[in-house]
Design an enzyme around this catalytic site. Structure first.
Site, PDB file in Angstrom:
ATOM      1  N   ASN A  10       0.861  -1.191   0.000  1.00 13.92           N
ATOM      2  CA  ASN A  10       0.000   0.000   0.000  1.00 13.92           C
ATOM      3  C   ASN A  10       0.893   1.234   0.000  1.00 13.92           C
ATOM      4  OD1 ASN A  10      -1.837   2.014   0.480  1.00 13.92           O
ATOM      5  ND2 ASN A  10      -2.341   1.387   2.569  1.00 13.92           N
ATOM      6  N   LYS A  12       0.122   4.258  -0.264  1.00 14.32           N
ATOM      7  CA  LYS A  12      -0.527   5.435   0.344  1.00 14.32           C
ATOM      8  C   LYS A  12      -0.282   6.673  -0.538  1.00 14.32           C
ATOM      9  CE  LYS A  12       0.012   3.310   4.826  1.00 14.32           C
ATOM     10  NZ  LYS A  12      -0.035   3.448   6.263  1.00 14.32           N
ATOM     11  N   HIS A  95      -9.552   0.673   4.620  1.00 15.39           N
ATOM     12  CA  HIS A  95      -8.301   0.856   5.366  1.00 15.39           C
ATOM     13  C   HIS A  95      -8.578   1.749   6.580  1.00 15.39           C
ATOM     14  CE1 HIS A  95      -4.256   2.141   6.400  1.00 15.39           C
ATOM     15  NE2 HIS A  95      -3.821   1.082   5.726  1.00 15.39           N
ATOM     16  N   GLU A  97      -7.043   4.120   7.839  1.00 19.75           N
ATOM     17  CA  GLU A  97      -6.841   5.565   7.614  1.00 19.75           C
ATOM     18  C   GLU A  97      -8.069   6.166   6.947  1.00 19.75           C
ATOM     19  OE1 GLU A  97      -3.074   5.270   5.612  1.00 19.75           O
ATOM     20  OE2 GLU A  97      -2.131   4.670   7.512  1.00 19.75           O
ATOM     21  N   GLU A 165      -5.489  -5.587  10.292  1.00 13.69           N
ATOM     22  CA  GLU A 165      -4.536  -4.519  10.533  1.00 13.69           C
ATOM     23  C   GLU A 165      -4.872  -3.815  11.849  1.00 13.69           C
ATOM     24  OE1 GLU A 165      -2.397  -3.203   6.813  1.00 13.69           O
ATOM     25  OE2 GLU A 165      -4.152  -1.931   6.944  1.00 13.69           O
ATOM     26  N   GLY A 171       2.223   1.820  10.909  1.00 13.03           N
ATOM     27  CA  GLY A 171       3.147   2.948  10.811  1.00 13.03           C
ATOM     28  C   GLY A 171       3.812   3.321  12.127  1.00 13.03           C
ATOM     29  N   SER A 211       3.293  -2.502  10.401  1.00 14.70           N
ATOM     30  CA  SER A 211       4.740  -2.471  10.635  1.00 14.70           C
ATOM     31  C   SER A 211       5.452  -3.761  10.215  1.00 14.70           C
ATOM     32  CB  SER A 211       5.034  -2.136  12.109  1.00 14.70           C
ATOM     33  OG  SER A 211       4.554  -0.849  12.416  1.00 14.70           O
ATOM     34  N   GLY A 233       4.933   1.116   4.912  1.00  9.85           N
ATOM     35  CA  GLY A 233       6.266   1.733   4.804  1.00  9.85           C
ATOM     36  C   GLY A 233       7.301   0.882   4.073  1.00  9.85           C
TER      37      GLY A 233
HETATM   38  C1  PEP Z   1      -0.835  -0.082   6.070  1.00  7.82           C
HETATM   39  O1  PEP Z   1      -0.975   1.109   5.966  1.00  7.82           O
HETATM   40  O2  PEP Z   1      -1.675  -0.845   5.567  1.00  7.82           O
HETATM   41  C2  PEP Z   1       0.318  -0.574   6.819  1.00  7.82           C
HETATM   42  C3  PEP Z   1       0.298  -1.811   7.217  1.00  7.82           C
HETATM   43  O3  PEP Z   1       1.324   0.317   7.040  1.00  7.82           O
HETATM   44  P1  PEP Z   1       2.748  -0.016   7.735  1.00  7.82           P
HETATM   45  O4  PEP Z   1       3.274  -1.282   7.121  1.00  7.82           O
HETATM   46  O5  PEP Z   1       3.615   1.164   7.427  1.00  7.82           O
HETATM   47  O6  PEP Z   1       2.494  -0.186   9.188  1.00  7.82           O
END
Ligand code: PEP
Length: 255
Positions: A10, A12, A95, A97, A165, A171, A211, A233
């Site tokens: 992703n 983003k 998601h 966010e 998630e 993040g 993460s 990330g």
């Molecule tokens: C995400 O945004 O779906 C995600 C898992 O981000 P990160 O891997 O940065 O925690």
């Protein structure tokens, strides 16, 4: 049942036209021939066509990060399934966010899942509890509600994808442990197997997200219930994303 894992990146709101192409090229070069894993990149909307053209004919698939449930209309700034069809295979839906910053609810997530499936797109439905909900021992309640509501009146295909998630892990660098994620994912699977039947439940792919890095992916993929990862990330660097894919293919082959 043997389930093919999915590793989805992703992106983003990151990259430019130039760096998007460069990242697609670098990832493709590393993992084009890696088998046994579905590999997906989800760049921002403006770059989807370019990414799809670049990756055409290869083994990497393209996904969108969001969509609207209506096919067309006065919805300024939105993107519909007929616009995405033919460009992407996958679409991330719900998601955290989007739920937190753009007022998405279980109801709108459900509308999106139904619209995506009707259009022949493959949703990656995101569910997960916040830190507060976990502290209040409400994780199970939240996962059960989000899963059930999102899949209400859905004709569920075999191999449907859900990403667990936990919001507190996204993040933050504080990934869940493999055991914690495995337990939550087992619960999600049971919530699908209940209403939709054991075959659909067993074929369901549930990814872990939060993460994930090249250093910790092995802990997740080794778990019996975990069928891949949604990566934020760590997908923005070709080396780390490629390593996550390579390790996942290796470990899941021996599961
Ligand atoms: C995400 O945004 O779906 C995600 C898992 O981000 P990160 O891997 O940065 O925690």
């Amino acid at each position: 049942m043997r389930r093919t894992p999915i590793i989805a990146g992703n992106w983003k709101m990151h990259t430019t036209a130039e760096s998007c192409l460069e990242l697609c090229r670098a990832v493709r070069e590393r993992v084009e021939d890696v088998e046994g894993v579905e590999k997906v990149v989800c760049p921002p909307f403006p770059f989807l066509i370019m990414a799809a053209e670049h990756l055409k004919g290869g083994s990497l698939k393209v996904g969108a990060q969001n969509m609207h449930w209506e096919e067309k209309g006065a919805y300024t700034g939105e993107v519909s399934t007929p616009m995405l069809r033919g460009i992407v295979d996958f679409v991330i839906i719900g998601h955290s966010e989007r739920r937190a910053y753009f007022c998405e609810t279980d109801e709108t997530v459900n509308k999106k899942v139904r619209a995506a499936l009707a259009a022949g797109l493959r949703p990656i439905l995101c569910v997960g509890e916040t830190e507060r909900e976990r502290e209040e021992v409400r994780t199970d309640e939240v996962l059960i509600r989000q899963t059930r509501e999102a899949l209400k009146d859905v004709e569920l295909p075999l191999g449907f994808a859900i990403a667990y998630e936990p919001v507190w892990a996204i993040g933050t660098g504080k990934a869940a442990s493999g055991a914690t994620a495995n337990e939550a994912i087992g619960l999600i699977r049971s919530q699908v197997a209940g209403p939709f039947g054991e075959e659909k439940g067993q074929s369901l792919r549930v990814l872990y997200g939060g993460s994930v890095t090249a250093e910790n992916i092995a802990e997740f993929i080794s778990e019996p219930e975990i069928d891949g990862a949604l990566v934020g990330g760590a997908c923005l660097k070709a080396d780390s994303f490629a390593s996550i894919i390579e390790q996942s293919a290796r470990i899941s082959a021996s599961k």
